[in-house]
Design a protein around this motif. Structure first.
Motif, PDB file in Angstrom:
ATOM      1  N   GLY A 279      14.619  10.433   2.695  1.00 30.57           N
ATOM      2  CA  GLY A 279      16.004  10.677   2.322  1.00 30.57           C
ATOM      3  C   GLY A 279      16.225  10.489   0.837  1.00 30.57           C
ATOM      4  N   SER A 280      17.384  10.908   0.369  1.00 28.53           N
ATOM      5  CA  SER A 280      17.663  10.910  -1.076  1.00 28.53           C
ATOM      6  C   SER A 280      17.568   9.519  -1.688  1.00 28.53           C
TER       7      SER A 280
ATOM      8  N   TRP B  88       7.829   9.981  -6.085  1.00 26.85           N
ATOM      9  CA  TRP B  88       8.501  11.269  -5.934  1.00 26.85           C
ATOM     10  C   TRP B  88       8.549  12.040  -7.253  1.00 26.85           C
TER      11      TRP B  88
ATOM     12  N   THR C 117      17.001   9.972  -7.888  1.00 26.28           N
ATOM     13  CA  THR C 117      18.195   9.385  -7.318  1.00 26.28           C
ATOM     14  C   THR C 117      18.098   7.873  -7.440  1.00 26.28           C
TER      15      THR C 117
ATOM     16  N   ARG D 241      14.172   9.087  -3.325  1.00 29.05           N
ATOM     17  CA  ARG D 241      13.630  10.179  -4.142  1.00 29.05           C
ATOM     18  C   ARG D 241      13.528   9.754  -5.604  1.00 29.05           C
TER      19      ARG D 241
END
Length: 328
Positions: free
Chosen positions: A235-236, A243, A320, A239
């Motif tokens: 999930g964000s 990543w 993020t 990230r």
């Protein structure tokens, strides 16, 4: 410690409030020296060779490029990326270290402080998932639909509630010997003065690298494939970190972030472990114990930019940053 804040979850345990949280080792005569201002003596930019005495091609890492007029070789380009990565470490406050291992050649590159125990935050959830999958496959435990959903939640959005439920159901701290002895996390320790809980552990970047290497080199193929898919589709909130190697490297990551107590005051940790490259060629682990007063954004961007630089991706990396107040 009552009132201590963590970034991965919203669990209370032991009186503490917990919130959700290449490679070729550049075989050159010149070693880049970089350091952190606190912590043990660093070994920055050191080149560690495992059974290798000659430089090998690094065309699989970062943008590839053949030697043409006015260009540099892939090896030269990678040496420059390593040098740039080590330079990013230079003068950084706190305790920071990065490891990148080439699974194809066995060579390992490191910079910074990689052998200093740092709070694991939620990176330990990867070890928990590996152990549960292995024990289930061996018939030692049964993973029902609830347990499998909780494993998925731990990996996807770093659920603390799921981690605590699995910890309590499947052996609590008895799982730790498996992590140390089977997965090579020999530096994994509980923290004196705290309950023996998954959120009260420390390890080193070397430990995380060995854990990820075990997953990719030794785990049952079906379980390995599951973890690779899960780490590639986080999930964000996760990230960042590994990543930041970039989409062309098809990275997978398990991140950990939390506020923890140590001598000198409470501070953030921002850790990341994962893989990148074709066939998960490169194992990456970064741990950062920030000094008191530095925010989570500093840690997330620092570890992400280190990874991006190693792989020739853009910096500042587009990542993020988890919400430090909710972690969700």
């Amino acid at each position: 410690m009552t009132g201590t804040r963590r970034g991965d979850g919203d669990t209370r345990q032991g009186g503490r409030r917990v919130r959700p949280s290449l490679l070729l080792a550049a075989l050159t005569a010149v070693l880049v020296t970089a350091g952190c201002s606190t912590g043990p003596t660093t070994r920055e930019g050191s080149a560690l060779s495992t059974g290798a005495t000659e430089p090998r091609s690094t065309s699989g890492l970062g943008p590839a490029g053949g030697r043409q007029a006015g260009t540099v070789s892939a090896d030269e380009a990678q040496r420059r990326r390593f040098a740039a990565t080590a330079a990013l470490l230079k003068g950084r406050p706190g305790v920071l270290g990065i490891l990148v291992r080439d699974r194809r050649t066995g060579e390992l590159w490191r910079a910074g402080t990689t052998d200093h125990p740092i709070w694991t935050a939620s990176t330990i959830k990867l070890a928990m998932a590996v152990g549960l999958l292995e024990r289930s496959r061996a018939g030692e435990i049964t993973l029902d639909a609830t347990a499998r959903r909780q494993i998925a939640d731990m990996l996807n959005f770093s659920s603390d509630d799921a981690a605590t439920a699995l910890w309590n159901r499947y052996g609590r701290d008895q799982q730790l010997n498996r992590f140390r002895q089977r997965y090579g996390m020999t530096g994994l320790t509980t923290v004196a003065g705290y309950s023996r809980f998954w959120g009260h552990l420390k390890c080193t970047a070397d430990d995380l690298q060995r854990l990820m290497s075990y997953v990719l080199d030794d785990l049952d193929p079906a379980d390995r494939a599951y973890l690779v898919r899960a780490m590639r589709s986080v999930g964000s909130i996760q990230r960042w970190g590994v990543w930041a190697a970039g989409a062309d490297q098809r990275p997978g990551t398990k991140d950990g972030w939390s506020i923890e107590p140590d001598p000198g005051g409470e501070h953030w940790v921002t850790n990341t472990v994962g893989f990148a490259g074709d066939d998960q060629r490169y194992v990456v682990a970064v741990m950062y114990q920030l000094p008191p007063g530095k925010g989570i954004d500093v840690g997330v961007h620092t570890v992400s930019d280190l990874v991006a630089t190693v792989f020739g991706a853009r910096t500042p990396a587009r990542v993020t940053v988890p919400d430090p107040s909710t972690g969700r």
